[in-house]
Every structure is written in structure tokens, then in C-alpha cells.
Design a protein around this motif. Structure first.
Motif, PDB file in Angstrom:
ATOM      1  N   ARG A  75       1.014   0.398   1.504  1.00 24.69           N
ATOM      2  CA  ARG A  75       2.391   0.679   1.862  1.00 24.69           C
ATOM      3  C   ARG A  75       2.409   1.519   3.136  1.00 24.69           C
ATOM      4  O   ARG A  75       1.413   2.145   3.504  1.00 24.69           O
ATOM      5  CB  ARG A  75       3.111   1.395   0.714  1.00 24.69           C
ATOM      6  N   SER A  76       3.556   1.528   3.805  1.00 20.93           N
ATOM      7  CA  SER A  76       3.695   2.247   5.074  1.00 20.93           C
ATOM      8  C   SER A  76       3.440   3.748   4.884  1.00 20.93           C
ATOM      9  O   SER A  76       3.801   4.303   3.828  1.00 20.93           O
ATOM     10  CB  SER A  76       5.096   2.014   5.628  1.00 20.93           C
ATOM     11  N   PRO A  77       2.788   4.407   5.888  1.00 19.60           N
ATOM     12  CA  PRO A  77       2.314   3.874   7.163  1.00 19.60           C
ATOM     13  C   PRO A  77       1.036   3.062   7.009  1.00 19.60           C
ATOM     14  O   PRO A  77       0.305   3.228   6.028  1.00 19.60           O
ATOM     15  CB  PRO A  77       2.058   5.142   7.986  1.00 19.60           C
ATOM     16  N   HIS A  78       0.755   2.205   7.987  1.00 21.48           N
ATOM     17  CA  HIS A  78      -0.356   1.272   7.878  1.00 21.48           C
ATOM     18  C   HIS A  78      -1.568   1.665   8.719  1.00 21.48           C
ATOM     19  O   HIS A  78      -2.451   0.844   8.950  1.00 21.48           O
ATOM     20  CB  HIS A  78       0.118  -0.135   8.245  1.00 21.48           C
ATOM     21  N   GLU A  79      -1.588   2.912   9.188  1.00 26.81           N
ATOM     22  CA  GLU A  79      -2.776   3.460   9.830  1.00 26.81           C
ATOM     23  C   GLU A  79      -3.320   4.570   8.934  1.00 26.81           C
ATOM     24  O   GLU A  79      -2.547   5.290   8.312  1.00 26.81           O
ATOM     25  CB  GLU A  79      -2.445   4.014  11.223  1.00 26.81           C
ATOM     26  N   THR A  80      -4.628   4.685   8.874  1.00 25.24           N
ATOM     27  CA  THR A  80      -5.225   5.674   7.972  1.00 25.24           C
ATOM     28  C   THR A  80      -4.923   7.096   8.435  1.00 25.24           C
ATOM     29  O   THR A  80      -4.962   7.365   9.648  1.00 25.24           O
ATOM     30  CB  THR A  80      -6.744   5.466   7.907  1.00 25.24           C
ATOM     31  N   PRO A  81      -4.662   7.997   7.492  1.00 25.63           N
ATOM     32  CA  PRO A  81      -4.447   7.740   6.062  1.00 25.63           C
ATOM     33  C   PRO A  81      -3.116   7.032   5.825  1.00 25.63           C
ATOM     34  O   PRO A  81      -2.088   7.462   6.334  1.00 25.63           O
ATOM     35  CB  PRO A  81      -4.466   9.141   5.440  1.00 25.63           C
ATOM     36  N   THR A  82      -3.165   5.964   5.057  1.00 23.75           N
ATOM     37  CA  THR A  82      -2.001   5.102   4.865  1.00 23.75           C
ATOM     38  C   THR A  82      -1.077   5.647   3.789  1.00 23.75           C
ATOM     39  O   THR A  82      -1.305   6.703   3.200  1.00 23.75           O
ATOM     40  CB  THR A  82      -2.451   3.704   4.432  1.00 23.75           C
ATOM     41  N   GLY A  83      -0.028   4.843   3.512  1.00 25.27           N
ATOM     42  CA  GLY A  83       0.767   5.083   2.324  1.00 25.27           C
ATOM     43  C   GLY A  83      -0.054   4.671   1.113  1.00 25.27           C
ATOM     44  O   GLY A  83      -1.280   4.509   1.206  1.00 25.27           O
ATOM     45  N   ALA A  84       0.593   4.465  -0.008  1.00 28.77           N
ATOM     46  CA  ALA A  84      -0.124   4.138  -1.246  1.00 28.77           C
ATOM     47  C   ALA A  84      -0.996   2.893  -1.075  1.00 28.77           C
ATOM     48  O   ALA A  84      -0.550   1.873  -0.548  1.00 28.77           O
ATOM     49  CB  ALA A  84       0.876   3.933  -2.379  1.00 28.77           C
ATOM     50  N   PHE A  85      -2.245   3.004  -1.504  1.00 23.26           N
ATOM     51  CA  PHE A  85      -3.172   1.865  -1.469  1.00 23.26           C
ATOM     52  C   PHE A  85      -2.838   0.921  -2.617  1.00 23.26           C
ATOM     53  O   PHE A  85      -2.786   1.326  -3.780  1.00 23.26           O
ATOM     54  CB  PHE A  85      -4.607   2.370  -1.599  1.00 23.26           C
ATOM     55  N   VAL A  86      -2.610  -0.362  -2.280  1.00 25.71           N
ATOM     56  CA  VAL A  86      -2.228  -1.357  -3.286  1.00 25.71           C
ATOM     57  C   VAL A  86      -3.445  -2.109  -3.800  1.00 25.71           C
ATOM     58  O   VAL A  86      -3.589  -2.346  -5.005  1.00 25.71           O
ATOM     59  CB  VAL A  86      -1.178  -2.334  -2.722  1.00 25.71           C
ATOM     60  N   GLY A  87      -4.345  -2.508  -2.906  1.00 26.22           N
ATOM     61  CA  GLY A  87      -5.551  -3.213  -3.338  1.00 26.22           C
ATOM     62  C   GLY A  87      -6.216  -3.965  -2.203  1.00 26.22           C
ATOM     63  O   GLY A  87      -5.731  -3.993  -1.068  1.00 26.22           O
ATOM     64  N   GLY A  88      -7.358  -4.572  -2.518  1.00 31.72           N
ATOM     65  CA  GLY A  88      -8.124  -5.316  -1.531  1.00 31.72           C
ATOM     66  C   GLY A  88      -8.163  -6.804  -1.828  1.00 31.72           C
ATOM     67  O   GLY A  88      -8.106  -7.217  -2.992  1.00 31.72           O
ATOM     68  N   VAL A  89      -8.248  -7.618  -0.764  1.00 31.92           N
ATOM     69  CA  VAL A  89      -8.315  -9.071  -0.901  1.00 31.92           C
ATOM     70  C   VAL A  89      -9.518  -9.571  -0.103  1.00 31.92           C
ATOM     71  O   VAL A  89      -9.671  -9.250   1.078  1.00 31.92           O
ATOM     72  CB  VAL A  89      -7.031  -9.751  -0.380  1.00 31.92           C
ATOM     73  N   HIS A  90     -10.378 -10.366  -0.743  1.00 31.30           N
ATOM     74  CA  HIS A  90     -11.569 -10.899  -0.099  1.00 31.30           C
ATOM     75  C   HIS A  90     -11.203 -12.036   0.853  1.00 31.30           C
ATOM     76  O   HIS A  90     -10.291 -12.815   0.580  1.00 31.30           O
ATOM     77  CB  HIS A  90     -12.555 -11.420  -1.153  1.00 31.30           C
ATOM     78  N   ILE A  91     -11.933 -12.139   1.946  1.00 35.69           N
ATOM     79  CA  ILE A  91     -11.636 -13.171   2.931  1.00 35.69           C
ATOM     80  C   ILE A  91     -11.826 -14.574   2.340  1.00 35.69           C
ATOM     81  O   ILE A  91     -11.099 -15.507   2.687  1.00 35.69           O
ATOM     82  CB  ILE A  91     -12.493 -12.996   4.208  1.00 35.69           C
ATOM     83  N   GLN A  92     -12.793 -14.726   1.411  1.00 34.36           N
ATOM     84  CA  GLN A  92     -12.977 -16.047   0.787  1.00 34.36           C
ATOM     85  C   GLN A  92     -11.706 -16.490   0.054  1.00 34.36           C
ATOM     86  O   GLN A  92     -11.355 -17.666   0.068  1.00 34.36           O
ATOM     87  CB  GLN A  92     -14.157 -16.037  -0.197  1.00 34.36           C
ATOM     88  N   ARG A  93     -11.029 -15.531  -0.581  1.00 31.95           N
ATOM     89  CA  ARG A  93      -9.790 -15.865  -1.283  1.00 31.95           C
ATOM     90  C   ARG A  93      -8.704 -16.273  -0.274  1.00 31.95           C
ATOM     91  O   ARG A  93      -7.944 -17.218  -0.512  1.00 31.95           O
ATOM     92  CB  ARG A  93      -9.325 -14.664  -2.114  1.00 31.95           C
ATOM     93  N   LEU A  94      -8.635 -15.550   0.824  1.00 35.89           N
ATOM     94  CA  LEU A  94      -7.643 -15.888   1.850  1.00 35.89           C
ATOM     95  C   LEU A  94      -7.840 -17.305   2.381  1.00 35.89           C
ATOM     96  O   LEU A  94      -6.875 -18.024   2.634  1.00 35.89           O
ATOM     97  CB  LEU A  94      -7.736 -14.892   3.013  1.00 35.89           C
ATOM     98  N   LEU A  95      -9.100 -17.697   2.537  1.00 38.26           N
ATOM     99  CA  LEU A  95      -9.398 -19.024   3.096  1.00 38.26           C
ATOM    100  C   LEU A  95      -9.043 -20.157   2.133  1.00 38.26           C
ATOM    101  O   LEU A  95      -8.906 -21.301   2.546  1.00 38.26           O
ATOM    102  CB  LEU A  95     -10.885 -19.105   3.461  1.00 38.26           C
TER     103      LEU A  95
END
Length: 440
Positions: A318-338
Motif C-alpha cells: 500500500r502507499s507509499p510505494h518507496e521503502t519503507p512502504t505502506g503496509a506490505f500485502v505480499g509477494g508474487v513470483h515472476i513465474q506466476r506472472l508469466l
């Protein structure tokens, strides 16, 4: 932008604007670096005149577009006064009106323009050279002009300058580990000449591959402004490791000389012990908003400046999107994106089994985490679940190997077959040698 060649004389004097359309200055010259053999020189950036002839350097990474009316740049620009490196050539100042010969011919000709073209995303090179026959007397008109490929011309240079120039051109084409090995093997005088001529980004990459004592010696040999420029080009975690090895007074002076954003990244890393997730992480992972699509995420990981490890995972915050960011939601692997449609929201693809690392996690905990989840990149958060950065597997290995492994590599010593798991038992007290409190 198209790959059509643009002659520098036609864009010289164009206004330079930021992404909001506000004028910053005017384009005065183009900076290139000559490469080995007949390879076309790479365009490193632009010289922009701000006011009262105050000139700065803008790397091509920041150049968003060039057309017949203006140059648009984006991102944070270093406003330090432009100072040319020995390895850099200015198109207008150094090449225009210079005498050259075409390959296979004897008659000299004069350069009156040079064109550049985009070959990849934000990667430019010299394309063609416009030549005019040299006038043989003050009463004769200049001869006809012609346009030739850069590869068809030969520049003259003095033996010493040519030797260093060729050495630097060769090094610029090597990977950073090989450049480091070459620097390690040079005499001090030769190394000083080459280091002075290398571009900041090439030197920064090579510096990270040198043993710590040689890094300290090299950065200490540079003038303060050049040293700060090189540190800005290094990965923040590598820069923090190096600064921590310096005397506190010198470290603080260098941090004060660096751009504020870059210095703040380094200062944040210095607050953590070296062998913890916070000390290992890079503060610039790939971050997307909760409403970003797969197409948005894939566009970000295509950035050729990203390491494969950092490009392996996208972090939703969540905003802001530069570290340190807003609340961390989770990670997505590039293989899943593809595997998913471009219009799908990234936030719906989060790996729910992936728990982030705490910044205080020890090297032993981090290494077990990587082995458990089979990762090459992992998120690091603070106690409030704000994303601070990402640890990559190369940084973990770097800290698990024996301290002198880079020195052994420079000297061609074969690695000892130690059980690296034993290396993780002595990680709790791995604070940086510098005192972080003195550098805040």
C-alpha cells in the motif's frame, strides 16, 4: 522513441523539461564512451545547462524522450556540476571539427556532425558521422560532405592516451568480476590511470567484486566528489558495507557529499548489523500498488538494470510505494506472472505461504529461510509490516563464504571445501565495523 538516428547538431540547444513539462535547462552536449575495436561508442548521457552556464550531467537512464522540440527527463537528477571523466568524450566539444580518415583512405576529412540512435530501452549508441573534406587552403571552399558509419572512420591519438583509452574500452566490455581481477593485477600507477578513466558505473560494479581492503584503498584514493559519485552508482547494500569499513569522519563526509536519497538509503542500512536481514537487503526491490495489473508488473521486471534475483519477485504494498512502504500485502513470483492474463490484478496472485523476514533476522535464519522456500529473493519488513527491502541469494552467499574469498579469487587460489553450514553459527555478533550511531 524510434531507432531513427538523431544528429546532435539538431538537438543541441533544445529545452530540457521534467515529466510535468517544466523547463530545467537546455541541452548543450552529448557524452559518449568509446568501446573496443570498431564497436560504436555508447551514449552515457547529456550535458544540460541550467543557468549562468552551470552544467550538469543527466544519464540516459533518466532520458524519457527526445524529439524535434524538447528533451523530456524523469526521476531524480544529480545537480552536481558536470565534470568529465577521462573515459568520456563530448560530441560537440571533442568530435566536431576533428580531423579523421576513412578506413582504406589517406586523405583527411573533418567531422561536422555525429548522430546517435536508441538500440534498446534507454540504451543509445553513436550511429553515423557526417564528414566534410578538409579545405586545403584558406582560399578554397570546403569539399562535399558525406555520411558514414562510425566503424568506417579512424581517429588519431597519442601513444600513451591511445593505450589507456584502449585498455578502458576493453574493460568496459568485461563483466565486473573480470574488471576487478584486472584492477587487482595492475601496478598502482597503472591502476590510478585506469580508475581515473573508467566510468562511475563500471568502477562501482567492479569495486563490489574487490576484497574489502582494496575497496577501502581505492575509494580513499579518489577525490571526495568522485568517490561520492561512485558510491551512488553502487548497490546501496554494497555501498553501506564499504562505508562501514571507513573511518567515521571520512564516512560521514562521503555521506554528506552523496545525493540525499542515496545517502538516506545507505544510512538506513547502516542501522542494522551486517549479518542480519536488514544489513543484507537492498532497499530497491520491485514494488507495485494493490491495483497494479500483471502487465504493469511485467513492465517493471523487464528493466535490464535489475539483477535476475531482484526481478524474480514483485512485492505488493500500500502507499507509499518507496521503502519503507505502506503496509506490505505480499509477494508474487515472476513465474506466476508469466502464466496469467495481462489484465489480471497482481494482488490476486500473492503467495499466501510466504512469510516476510524481520529486519533483525540473523544470517542463519535468513539462509534457512531461503533453503526452506527455494527462493532467490525474499521480502524484509519492520515490526509494523512495512516493506524495507529485499534480500537476494547472492548477498546471502557473499556473507556465508569465508571473509577472504574475494582475495583468494583475485589471486587464483582454489576454494577450500569447507562445510558452509558451520559459517552460520557465528552470525549473531556480525555488526558492521563502523559505528552506525556515528553515521546517522
Amino acid at each position: 522513441m524510434s531507432s531513427t538516428s538523431i544528429f546532435v547538431s539538431r538537438i543541441r540547444g533544445l529545452r530540457v523539461v521534467d515529466s510535468d513539462g517544466d523547463q530545467i535547462g537546455k541541452l548543450r552536449d552529448v557524452v559518449v564512451s568509446v568501446r573496443s575495436g570498431t564497436e560504436a561508442p555508447r551514449v552515457r548521457g547529456l550535458v544540460i545547462e541550467l543557468f549562468a552556464k552551470y552544467r550538469i550531467f543527466v544519464p540516459m537512464l533518466r532520458v524519457h524522450s527526445i524529439d524535434a522540440v524538447q528533451v523530456v527527463i524523469s526521476g531524480v537528477v544529480n545537480t552536481r556540476r558536470f565534470s568529465r571523466r577521462d573515459s568520456e568524450t563530448l560530441v560537440i566539444e571533442d568530435l566536431v571539427d576533428r580531423s579523421v580518415t576513412r578506413r582504406g583512405e589517406r586523405e583527411p576529412q573533418v567531422v561536422f556532425d555525429v548522430s546517435v540512435r536508441q538500440v534498446r530501452n534507454r540504451d543509445w549508441e553513436v550511429a553515423e558521422v557526417a564528414l566534410r573534406e578538409a579545405a586545403r587552403s584558406r582560399f578554397r571552399r570546403r569539399g562535399h560532405s558525406t555520411i558514414v558509419s562510425w566503424r568506417d572512420i579512424v581517429f588519431g591519438a597519442g601513444p600513451g592516451a591511445q593505450d589507456t583509452e584502449q585498455m578502458v574500452a576493453d574493460l568496459e566490455e568485461m563483466n565486473s568480476a573480470d574488471i576487478a581481477r584486472e584492477l587487482h593485477d595492475m601496478t598502482p600507477a597503472r591502476r590510478a590511470d585506469v580508475v581515473r578513466a573508467l566510468s562511475d558505473d563500471t568502477l562501482a560494479d567492479a569495486m563490489g567484486e574487490l576484497p574489502e581492503d582494496e575497496q577501502v584503498e581505492l575509494i580513499s584514493s579518489l577525490d571526495m566528489e568522485r568517490a561520492a559519485d561512485v558510491l551512488e552508482e553502487m548497490d546501496a547494500d554494497d555501498a553501506a558495507d564499504l562505508i562501514a569499513e571507513l573511518a567515521p569522519e571520512l564516512a560521514e563526509r562521503l555521506l554528506g557529499e552523496m545525493q540525499a536519497d542515496d545517502a538516506e538509503d545507505v544510512r538506513r542500512l547502516l542501522r542494522y548489523e551486517e549479518s542480519t536481514a536488514g544489513g543484507l537487503m537492498t532497499p530497491e526491490p520491485v514494488i507495485v500498488a494493490t491495483d497494479a495489473t500483471v502487465a504493469d508488473a511485467l513492465a517493471l521486471v523487464r528493466d535490464e538494470d535489475l539483477t535476475p534475483a531482484l526481478a524474480s519477485m514483485v512485492y505488493v504494498c500500500r502507499s507509499p510505494h518507496e521503502t519503507p512502504t505502506g503496509a506490505f500485502v505480499g509477494g508474487v513470483h515472476i513465474q506466476r506472472l508469466l502464466r496469467e492474463p495481462p489484465s489480471l490484478l497482481v494482488s490476486g496472485l500473492i503467495d499466501s505461504t510466504l512469510e516476510p523476514l524481520q529486519a533483525t533476522a540473523s544470517l542463519a535464519e535468513v539462509s534457512r529461510y531461503f533453503a526452506t522456500y527455494n527462493l532467490v529473493s525474499a521480502p524484509v519488513v519492520d515490526e509494523g509490516s512495512h516493506l524495507l527491502g529485499a534480500v537476494t541469494v547472492d548477498d546471502v552467499l557473499d556473507h556465508m563464504l569465508p571473509e577472504d574469498w574475494r582475495g583468494d579469487q583475485m589471486d587464483g587460489v582454489a576454494p577450500v571445501d569447507d562445510d558452509l553450514r558451520d559459517q552460520t553459527t557465528d552470525t549473531e555478533g556480525g555488526a558492521r565495523h563502523g559505528d552506525p550511531a556515528q553515521l546517522r
